[in-house]
Structure formats: structure tokens, C-alpha cells
Design a protein around this motif. Sequence first.
Motif, short mmCIF file in Angstrom:
data_model
loop_
_atom_site.label_atom_id
_atom_site.label_comp_id
_atom_site.label_asym_id
_atom_site.label_seq_id
_atom_site.Cartn_x
_atom_site.Cartn_y
_atom_site.Cartn_z
N SER A 12 50.89 31.13 18.73
CA SER A 12 51.74 29.94 18.60
C SER A 12 52.05 29.63 17.14
O SER A 12 53.17 29.28 16.79
CB SER A 12 51.07 28.72 19.24
OG SER A 12 50.94 28.88 20.61
N LEU A 13 51.05 29.79 16.28
CA LEU A 13 51.24 29.55 14.86
C LEU A 13 52.25 30.53 14.28
O LEU A 13 53.15 30.14 13.53
CB LEU A 13 49.92 29.63 14.11
CG LEU A 13 50.00 29.42 12.60
CD1 LEU A 13 50.51 28.03 12.26
CD2 LEU A 13 48.64 29.65 11.97
N ARG A 14 52.13 31.80 14.62
CA ARG A 14 53.05 32.81 14.10
C ARG A 14 54.47 32.57 14.59
O ARG A 14 55.42 32.75 13.83
CB ARG A 14 52.57 34.21 14.51
CG ARG A 14 51.23 34.60 13.93
CD ARG A 14 51.30 35.00 12.49
NE ARG A 14 52.06 36.25 12.42
CZ ARG A 14 52.75 36.63 11.36
NH1 ARG A 14 52.78 35.90 10.28
NH2 ARG A 14 53.42 37.76 11.36
N VAL A 15 54.64 32.17 15.84
CA VAL A 15 55.98 31.85 16.35
C VAL A 15 56.57 30.66 15.59
O VAL A 15 57.74 30.67 15.20
CB VAL A 15 55.93 31.57 17.87
CG1 VAL A 15 57.25 31.00 18.37
CG2 VAL A 15 55.57 32.84 18.63
N HIS A 41 36.96 31.12 12.84
CA HIS A 41 37.47 32.47 13.08
C HIS A 41 38.45 32.82 11.97
O HIS A 41 39.12 31.94 11.42
CB HIS A 41 38.22 32.56 14.42
CG HIS A 41 37.42 32.13 15.60
ND1 HIS A 41 36.37 32.86 16.11
CD2 HIS A 41 37.50 31.02 16.37
CE1 HIS A 41 35.85 32.22 17.14
NE2 HIS A 41 36.53 31.10 17.32
N ARG A 42 38.51 34.13 11.67
CA ARG A 42 39.46 34.62 10.67
C ARG A 42 40.18 35.82 11.24
O ARG A 42 39.63 36.58 12.03
CB ARG A 42 38.73 35.01 9.39
CG ARG A 42 38.17 33.82 8.65
CD ARG A 42 37.66 34.22 7.28
NE ARG A 42 37.38 33.05 6.49
CZ ARG A 42 36.17 32.67 6.13
NH1 ARG A 42 35.12 33.37 6.49
NH2 ARG A 42 36.01 31.59 5.41
N ALA A 43 41.45 36.00 10.80
CA ALA A 43 42.24 37.15 11.22
C ALA A 43 43.18 37.55 10.09
O ALA A 43 43.56 36.71 9.28
CB ALA A 43 43.05 36.80 12.47
N MET A 44 43.52 38.84 10.07
CA MET A 44 44.52 39.35 9.13
C MET A 44 45.69 39.85 9.96
O MET A 44 45.51 40.65 10.88
CB MET A 44 43.95 40.51 8.30
CG MET A 44 42.88 40.11 7.32
SD MET A 44 43.48 39.18 5.92
CE MET A 44 44.33 40.44 5.00
N VAL A 45 46.88 39.36 9.65
CA VAL A 45 48.09 39.80 10.35
C VAL A 45 49.10 40.19 9.29
O VAL A 45 49.51 39.35 8.48
CB VAL A 45 48.67 38.68 11.26
CG1 VAL A 45 49.94 39.15 11.94
CG2 VAL A 45 47.64 38.24 12.28
N GLY A 46 49.48 41.45 9.28
CA GLY A 46 50.45 41.92 8.30
C GLY A 46 50.00 41.71 6.86
O GLY A 46 50.82 41.45 5.99
#
Length: 94
Positions: free
Chosen positions: A33-36, A69-74
Motif C-alpha cells: 500500500s505504501l509503494r502504491v 520490520h525492515r525491507a529493501m525494495v529497489g
Amino acid sequence: MRTRIPVILSAILAATSTRAEAPAVIACETLVSLRVLMAAGGHDAMEGVLPRHPGCRTISRDRIGAPEHRAMVGGAPFECLAVAGEKDCAWVVP
């Protein structure tokens, strides 16, 4: 001659007792949802579509806590931060 101390004192107390509102952050229930929402453009553009975007809202910065939580996207880092008074963390605009 009357003194104006009570008037001045009450004005000072009123000014110091009003607390500045903490700035708000844009946050979503899911990273998707955040990325959209971020695809809408810059920060101003996101605020414009925020009311129509399910799962996203603004949260007062003083309610935001540590990352859960952590994530890497692009190559970009994202964090799901704890929110005071809520059981689930919120993905916050970096």
C-alpha cells in the motif's frame, strides 16, 4: 496606578501551556500500500490522494516508535515502525 502583572502573567501562562502539535507522517498498513501511494509522486501529491487510498493515513510523529520490520525494495530502505496504542506497526514514508 494599577499594575498589569496579572494580565501579562496570564498571557505568558497561556502561551507556554499550548503545546505545539507534533508533525504527522504518512503511514500504511502494508508495504505494498505504501509503494502504491508513493507511486502517486512527491509528498504533496501523496497527501492529495491519501484520503482516497485505503490502508494509509497520517499519524502524529510523537506516536511513532522503534522499527519492528525492515525491507529493501529497489535499493531503498523501508521500515515498519511501532505505533503507540496499536498492536500493528505502520510502514512509513522514508
